[in-house]
Design a protein around this motif. Structure first.
Motif, PDB file in Angstrom:
ATOM      1  N   GLU A  15       0.825  -1.214   0.000  1.00  0.00           N
ATOM      2  CA  GLU A  15       0.000   0.000   0.000  1.00  0.00           C
ATOM      3  C   GLU A  15       0.856   1.261   0.000  1.00  0.00           C
ATOM      4  O   GLU A  15       0.567   2.225  -0.718  1.00  0.00           O
ATOM      5  N   LEU A  16       1.905   1.265   0.796  1.00  0.00           N
ATOM      6  CA  LEU A  16       2.798   2.421   0.843  1.00  0.00           C
ATOM      7  C   LEU A  16       3.517   2.605  -0.489  1.00  0.00           C
ATOM      8  O   LEU A  16       3.621   3.724  -0.999  1.00  0.00           O
ATOM      9  N   TYR A  22       1.711   6.453  -6.980  1.00  0.00           N
ATOM     10  CA  TYR A  22       0.637   7.387  -7.340  1.00  0.00           C
ATOM     11  C   TYR A  22       1.150   8.824  -7.314  1.00  0.00           C
ATOM     12  O   TYR A  22       0.917   9.598  -8.245  1.00  0.00           O
ATOM     13  N   LYS A  23       1.842   9.210  -6.247  1.00  0.00           N
ATOM     14  CA  LYS A  23       2.382  10.571  -6.147  1.00  0.00           C
ATOM     15  C   LYS A  23       3.356  10.878  -7.280  1.00  0.00           C
ATOM     16  O   LYS A  23       3.425  12.003  -7.762  1.00  0.00           O
ATOM     17  N   ASP A  24       4.099   9.864  -7.732  1.00  0.00           N
ATOM     18  CA  ASP A  24       5.060  10.047  -8.814  1.00  0.00           C
ATOM     19  C   ASP A  24       4.390  10.218 -10.176  1.00  0.00           C
ATOM     20  O   ASP A  24       4.926  10.909 -11.037  1.00  0.00           O
ATOM     21  N   VAL A  25       3.226   9.582 -10.389  1.00  0.00           N
ATOM     22  CA  VAL A  25       2.626   9.577 -11.722  1.00  0.00           C
ATOM     23  C   VAL A  25       1.416  10.492 -11.890  1.00  0.00           C
ATOM     24  O   VAL A  25       1.024  10.772 -13.022  1.00  0.00           O
ATOM     25  N   VAL A  26       0.806  10.953 -10.820  1.00  0.00           N
ATOM     26  CA  VAL A  26      -0.448  11.701 -10.940  1.00  0.00           C
ATOM     27  C   VAL A  26      -0.327  12.916 -11.859  1.00  0.00           C
ATOM     28  O   VAL A  26      -1.270  13.249 -12.583  1.00  0.00           O
ATOM     29  N   ASN A  27       0.807  13.552 -11.896  1.00  0.00           N
ATOM     30  CA  ASN A  27       0.968  14.772 -12.696  1.00  0.00           C
ATOM     31  C   ASN A  27       1.036  14.526 -14.200  1.00  0.00           C
ATOM     32  O   ASN A  27       0.974  15.480 -14.976  1.00  0.00           O
ATOM     33  N   VAL A  67      -3.767   2.129 -13.067  1.00  0.00           N
ATOM     34  CA  VAL A  67      -4.781   1.507 -12.217  1.00  0.00           C
ATOM     35  C   VAL A  67      -4.276   1.419 -10.780  1.00  0.00           C
ATOM     36  O   VAL A  67      -3.175   0.911 -10.535  1.00  0.00           O
ATOM     37  N   TRP A  68      -5.092   1.902  -9.824  1.00  0.00           N
ATOM     38  CA  TRP A  68      -4.757   1.785  -8.401  1.00  0.00           C
ATOM     39  C   TRP A  68      -5.103   0.361  -7.977  1.00  0.00           C
ATOM     40  O   TRP A  68      -6.249   0.042  -7.671  1.00  0.00           O
ATOM     41  N   ASP A  69      -4.129  -0.516  -7.999  1.00  0.00           N
ATOM     42  CA  ASP A  69      -4.325  -1.915  -7.609  1.00  0.00           C
ATOM     43  C   ASP A  69      -2.974  -2.465  -7.182  1.00  0.00           C
ATOM     44  O   ASP A  69      -2.097  -2.677  -8.012  1.00  0.00           O
ATOM     45  N   MET A  70      -2.821  -2.692  -5.885  1.00  0.00           N
ATOM     46  CA  MET A  70      -1.506  -3.083  -5.370  1.00  0.00           C
ATOM     47  C   MET A  70      -1.099  -4.487  -5.784  1.00  0.00           C
ATOM     48  O   MET A  70       0.059  -4.852  -5.645  1.00  0.00           O
ATOM     49  N   TYR A  71      -2.022  -5.286  -6.303  1.00  0.00           N
ATOM     50  CA  TYR A  71      -1.687  -6.656  -6.682  1.00  0.00           C
ATOM     51  C   TYR A  71      -1.347  -6.812  -8.164  1.00  0.00           C
ATOM     52  O   TYR A  71      -0.957  -7.880  -8.596  1.00  0.00           O
ATOM     53  N   ARG A  72      -1.502  -5.756  -8.947  1.00  0.00           N
ATOM     54  CA  ARG A  72      -1.148  -5.823 -10.376  1.00  0.00           C
ATOM     55  C   ARG A  72       0.354  -5.674 -10.532  1.00  0.00           C
ATOM     56  O   ARG A  72       0.946  -4.750  -9.981  1.00  0.00           O
TER      57      ARG A  72
END
Length: 104
Positions: A15-16, A22-27, A67-72
């Motif tokens: 999760e972390l 996410y913080k790295d790619v959102v922009n 995609v927000w999915d920690m298992y992918r």
């Protein structure tokens, strides 16, 4: 440590790591899309309302997505189509030129 503790620690780390990614790619994305099952970032989104046999559902087409999915193993996808009977939220991401530095 028990195996349950090990699993909790492993999932916490995933999760972390996902949040940091996410913080790295959102922009680099334009839209945030949320369905009942997943959260996506994408650069193109199309929402169509469909009816079949009296039922209403939504068809969401995404292009250039994350995609927000920690298992992918790979969260970047060229395109995706989501069908859902539940609500869909689409927001345009507001990019600012001013970035607040992380406090470390």
């Amino acid at each position: 440590m028990s195996s349950a503790d090990d699993l909790d620690a492993y999932e916490s780390k995933l999760e972390l790591d996902l949040y940091r990614e996410y913080k790295d790619v959102v922009n680099i994305f334009t839209y945030a899309v949320e369905t009942e099952r997943r959260f996506y970032l994408c650069n193109a989104v199309d929402l169509k309302v469909r009816t079949e046999g009296g039922d209403v559902y939504y068809e969401v087409s995404l292009a250039d997505a994350w995609v927000w999915d920690m298992y992918r193993p790979s969260r970047f996808v060229k395109s995706a189509k989501v069908l859902t009977f539940r609500d869909v939220s689409i927001e345009e991401i507001q990019h600012t030129d001013l970035e607040v530095p992380d406090s470390k």
